[in-house]
Design an enzyme around this catalytic site. Structure first.
Site, PDB file in Angstrom:
ATOM      1  N   HIS A   1     -30.325  34.571 -21.230  1.00  0.00           N
ATOM      2  CA  HIS A   1     -29.395  33.281 -21.234  1.00  0.00           C
ATOM      3  C   HIS A   1     -30.047  31.936 -21.494  1.00  0.00           C
ATOM      4  CE1 HIS A   1     -25.648  31.203 -20.477  1.00  0.00           C
ATOM      5  NE2 HIS A   1     -26.335  30.563 -19.632  1.00  0.00           N
TER       6      HIS A   1
ATOM      7  N   GLU B   1     -26.337  37.255 -11.584  1.00  0.00           N
ATOM      8  CA  GLU B   1     -25.771  36.268 -12.397  1.00  0.00           C
ATOM      9  C   GLU B   1     -26.501  35.196 -12.613  1.00  0.00           C
ATOM     10  OE1 GLU B   1     -21.567  35.725 -13.170  1.00  0.00           O
ATOM     11  OE2 GLU B   1     -21.373  37.608 -12.084  1.00  0.00           O
TER      12      GLU B   1
ATOM     13  N   HIS C   1     -28.203  32.082 -14.468  1.00  0.00           N
ATOM     14  CA  HIS C   1     -27.780  31.332 -15.646  1.00  0.00           C
ATOM     15  C   HIS C   1     -28.653  30.225 -15.732  1.00  0.00           C
ATOM     16  CE1 HIS C   1     -24.115  33.518 -16.884  1.00  0.00           C
ATOM     17  NE2 HIS C   1     -23.584  33.193 -15.462  1.00  0.00           N
TER      18      HIS C   1
ATOM     19  N   GLU D   1     -25.275  32.337 -10.303  1.00  0.00           N
ATOM     20  CA  GLU D   1     -23.771  32.210  -9.986  1.00  0.00           C
ATOM     21  C   GLU D   1     -23.268  32.757  -8.641  1.00  0.00           C
ATOM     22  OE1 GLU D   1     -19.961  32.124 -12.877  1.00  0.00           O
ATOM     23  OE2 GLU D   1     -21.812  32.682 -13.644  1.00  0.00           O
TER      24      GLU D   1
END
Length: 277
Positions: free
Chosen positions: A213, A251, A253, A268
């Site tokens: 990401h 998660e 990011h 996250e």
């Protein structure tokens, strides 16, 4: 490794002009600040905006995008918030010209907001996503659904470089230590490199479904990136050697480097994680 729990879902993170870490809480509609181990929250007037990317501007303030709410926001280091309507803003950065540059992913545009408040735009088909200043003084960005990397001069002249891998879906991008731009291919499970002449090299990750990401240049002359699906922090040298570190939570990011040279990852699942290279 250090884990700082925060009350929400961190998405973007950056080092601020005040030496603190600033981050977005995407699900809560809040901007956060971490300094000396203490977390402070600044709720936005409208909590449904989903603040995503946050960057330090050239005006000693922080700028953030609210993709869902359609707003470009600004917060001073003492917490005063203002915003203006935009069409699905996502990526943002301070340009070499002192202006704030950002993408309007939903509208298919790159925009320049000058210090005088003048707003100019250029159309970029294919969901322009993250944007970064390049070593050549231009702005470089990922075109997620256009499967390309684009370059925009400060006078808004646009050039687009298609990627060799279909459906690579690039997202994060940063200037590397080698006079090139490095980016993540979330769809292909790879890290890409594009030189200033437009030549693209791709490095496949061991796990093709890792969903890379964000990406930043580290203090160690390597590139560091988050893998959203595999919950790892990756490192790639300029010759393509890849290593990984497992992260706690889920998660990952956003990613940034603080003034001390440490990496910070926005998880996250509810934490900021510090990693020393």
């Amino acid at each position: 490794m250090q884990v700082i729990d925060v009350p929400g879902a961190p998405y973007g993170v950056t080092a601020g002009p005040d030496g603190a870490l600033w981050f977005t809480l995407v699900a809560q509609g809040v901007i956060g600040r971490l300094a000396e181990g203490l977390v402070r929250s600044y709720p936005l007037e409208q909590s449904d905006g989903q603040p995503t990317v946050i960057v330090a501007g050239s005006d000693d303030a922080l700028w953030f995008t609210e993709f869902q709410g359609g707003r470009l926001g600004r917060i001073t280091v003492d917490g005063a918030v203002t915003s203006m309507p935009m069409e699905g803003p996502y990526g943002a950065c301070a340009g070499s010209d002192g202006a704030l540059w950002f993408t309007e992913l939903r509208a298919g545009r790159v925009a320049r907001l000058g210090k005088d408040g003048d707003l100019t735009r250029v159309e970029v088909d294919g969901m322009p996503s993250m944007i970064t200043p390049g070593p050549d003084g231009a702005l470089w960005l990922t075109v997620n659904q256009g499967n390309a990397i684009a370059r925009v001069d400060t006078d808004l002249a646009l050039r687009v470089y298609p990627l060799p891998t279909a459906s690579a879906a690039p997202v994060g991008i940063t200037a590397g230590p080698d006079n090139a731009l490095w980016f993540t291919e979330i769809g292909a499970g790879a890290i890409g490199r594009i030189d200033l002449g437009g030549t693209v090299t791709e490095f496949a990750l061991p796990a093709p479904d890792a969903r890379p990401h964000a990406i930043v240049a580290g203090p160690d002359d390597a590139l560091w990136f988050t893998e959203w699906a595999s919950c790892r922090l990756g490192r790639i040298t300029t010759d393509g050697t890849i290593t990984h570190l497992d992260l706690p939570g889920a998660e990952p990011h956003g990613l940034t480097v603080d003034p001390a040279g440490d990496l910070w990852v926005a998880m996250e699942s509810g934490a900021l994680v510090r990693v020393s290279p």
